[in-house]
Motif scaffolding. Sequence first.
Motif, PDB file in Angstrom:
ATOM      1  N   ALA A 171      17.732 139.559  75.091  1.00 20.83           N
ATOM      2  CA  ALA A 171      17.366 138.316  74.501  1.00 20.83           C
ATOM      3  C   ALA A 171      15.959 138.106  74.537  1.00 20.83           C
ATOM      4  O   ALA A 171      15.432 137.610  73.435  1.00 20.83           O
ATOM      5  CB  ALA A 171      18.148 136.871  75.360  1.00 20.83           C
ATOM      6  N   ALA A 172      15.194 138.199  75.685  1.00 16.50           N
ATOM      7  CA  ALA A 172      13.887 137.601  75.472  1.00 16.50           C
ATOM      8  C   ALA A 172      13.258 138.632  76.470  1.00 16.50           C
ATOM      9  O   ALA A 172      13.753 139.431  77.631  1.00 16.50           O
ATOM     10  CB  ALA A 172      13.755 136.344  76.139  1.00 16.50           C
ATOM     11  N   HIS A 214      14.275 142.635  68.006  1.00 15.44           N
ATOM     12  CA  HIS A 214      14.762 141.241  67.686  1.00 15.44           C
ATOM     13  C   HIS A 214      14.844 140.515  68.944  1.00 15.44           C
ATOM     14  O   HIS A 214      14.843 139.135  69.098  1.00 15.44           O
ATOM     15  CB  HIS A 214      16.091 141.125  66.953  1.00 15.44           C
ATOM     16  N   ALA A 215      14.387 140.707  70.100  1.00 13.98           N
ATOM     17  CA  ALA A 215      14.379 140.129  71.378  1.00 13.98           C
ATOM     18  C   ALA A 215      13.039 139.200  71.076  1.00 13.98           C
ATOM     19  O   ALA A 215      12.004 139.646  70.750  1.00 13.98           O
ATOM     20  CB  ALA A 215      13.863 141.211  72.409  1.00 13.98           C
ATOM     21  N   ARG A 216      13.209 138.121  71.775  1.00 14.27           N
ATOM     22  CA  ARG A 216      12.160 137.194  71.738  1.00 14.27           C
ATOM     23  C   ARG A 216      11.076 137.524  72.792  1.00 14.27           C
ATOM     24  O   ARG A 216      11.393 138.091  73.627  1.00 14.27           O
ATOM     25  CB  ARG A 216      12.323 135.674  72.152  1.00 14.27           C
ATOM     26  N   ASP A 267       6.016 135.119  70.480  1.00 12.04           N
ATOM     27  CA  ASP A 267       6.853 134.071  70.136  1.00 12.04           C
ATOM     28  C   ASP A 267       6.113 132.978  70.957  1.00 12.04           C
ATOM     29  O   ASP A 267       6.041 131.647  70.664  1.00 12.04           O
ATOM     30  CB  ASP A 267       8.226 133.842  70.172  1.00 12.04           C
ATOM     31  N   THR A 283      16.377 130.519  70.736  1.00 16.42           N
ATOM     32  CA  THR A 283      16.010 131.067  69.254  1.00 16.42           C
ATOM     33  C   THR A 283      16.919 132.563  69.038  1.00 16.42           C
ATOM     34  O   THR A 283      17.348 132.719  68.185  1.00 16.42           O
ATOM     35  CB  THR A 283      14.453 131.194  69.286  1.00 16.42           C
ATOM     36  N   TRP A 284      16.810 133.079  70.379  1.00 14.12           N
ATOM     37  CA  TRP A 284      17.578 134.404  69.946  1.00 14.12           C
ATOM     38  C   TRP A 284      18.983 134.513  69.586  1.00 14.12           C
ATOM     39  O   TRP A 284      19.642 135.048  68.762  1.00 14.12           O
ATOM     40  CB  TRP A 284      17.216 135.329  71.257  1.00 14.12           C
ATOM     41  N   ARG A 285      19.798 133.148  70.456  1.00 11.70           N
ATOM     42  CA  ARG A 285      21.095 133.072  69.873  1.00 11.70           C
ATOM     43  C   ARG A 285      21.164 132.487  68.840  1.00 11.70           C
ATOM     44  O   ARG A 285      22.135 132.902  68.036  1.00 11.70           O
ATOM     45  CB  ARG A 285      21.567 131.968  71.001  1.00 11.70           C
ATOM     46  N   ASP A 291      20.330 139.437  66.286  1.00 15.61           N
ATOM     47  CA  ASP A 291      19.821 140.560  65.804  1.00 15.61           C
ATOM     48  C   ASP A 291      19.411 140.507  64.412  1.00 15.61           C
ATOM     49  O   ASP A 291      19.046 141.806  63.914  1.00 15.61           O
ATOM     50  CB  ASP A 291      20.848 141.743  66.038  1.00 15.61           C
TER      51      ASP A 291
END
Length: 520
Positions: free
Chosen positions: A25-26, A51-53, A76, A100-102, A106
Amino acid sequence: MVRADSGQDALEALREIKLRGDTVAAMLADYRMPQMDGIAFLEQAMDLFPHARRALLTAYADTDAAIQAINVVDVDHYLLKPWDPPEEKLYPVVDALVETWRAVGDRPVEETKVIGHRWSAPTYEVRDFLARNSVPYRWYSVDEPEGCRLLEAAGLGPGDIPVVITPDGKALRAPTGAEIAAVVGLSTEPAAEFYDLIVIGGGPAGLGAAVYGASEGLRTVLVERQATGGQAGQSSRIENYLGFPDGVSGSQLTERARRQARKFGAEVLTARDVVGLEARGSARVITFSDGSEIAAHAVVLASGVAYRSLEATGCGDLTGRGVYYGSASTEAQACSGEDVYIVGGANSAGQAAVFFSRHARSVTLVVRGASLEQSMSHYLIEQLRAIENVHVRVGTSVVEAHGDDHLESITLCERENGKTETVPCGHLFVFIGAAPYTDWLGESILRDQHGFVRTGPDLLAEGRRPQGWPLDRDPLYLESSVPGVFVAGDVRSQSVKRVASAVGEGAMAVTLVHRYLEER
């Protein structure tokens, strides 16, 4: 959560996660790590989890690295060391990255595209509008192949710039701020026709009033004609604001305040120009430029000020094409290796000089007064003295700007002896004085000779209330000559032109709004 002692160890961990079929996710990286720096790590990590923050941890001296991270790996967020206490400085950032990732998952981040020319003033205005409203966008020049391909796909040509292409593929030719706001997710239409409180202006005073008004249960709407933050939002770094010992950029402070206002339920309308304010019985009504109206029990006027125009021959024609008002952070990379000139001697000019010194070959501060001590904070003067490529020319004015399609040189004049000198200059940033944004107010709102709004005791000439004042009491401290219309921040006559005092006046105005509502 997975931690690693070096960038290489972190990459190995990410490869293992990738092979297991898990997601990330990050990613948080320290800029200064063994074997590789944080930007190099994030650049390689993006190949595994695009697509990971991404967040970068930097020291105060690593500001250039933070800007590089934005450009190279589209970071970010960046955190300044030290990040203690983590409950205040670290955890909220991690929470925001994960949220944000949620929300995006992806899927690639939706991106607005801007096609234009470097020396096009309308193109600069579009880019500045998007940047100040924290809308992610990618910039393409008509001189680049990809920019030409995008124009061709949209059925447009170089003569149509600036062109904005929305994430859903809609092409806008030379759009206004309101048109851009409507298609990039900014709120432009009020949800109701009547509120408890209308706040006009989204600078520190307006944001302070919106936060306190909404948090205290008032149905609050904030109306901003361009971008929240005002002049403070354009400051590259504010170091004397209480509670931020390491300093905070104007955009960061603005974004936090905007999120805070929305958290408490305040509406924030962007790119809406207010052209009228009047009392209709117990209601206070504002009129937008399109003729529509909304009303409220009370209004906080926090419309702020704008930089005065530089009265130098040629400056008007070159505005947005080398001559800029405010810090214009979108031009930072273009200043790399250039000689930059900044006009002004107050804190905003000094902050801009510190900021651009990290990019430009040299920065010259052109100050009309005899010394910086007359108008700039001591801490900022000391900073400027310690920066080798920053020079200060006091007692000097810019009298002419030269260039065809863009700024190429300026003429300086020494006030004491009238001696002039023309120097090469491609970027001139202007921070001179402040003109209140009050021309749209009617005659019922009394102003001083400079256009700033008079309030409270300032309205009691020789102990008498202003003509037409309908109440049996004197105007409250921040109340204008129209009951129920309060004034906060730089637009108020005799106000202290500081971010902290503006925020305080915004909060105080809401307290006085409550007193006004209780007596009705």
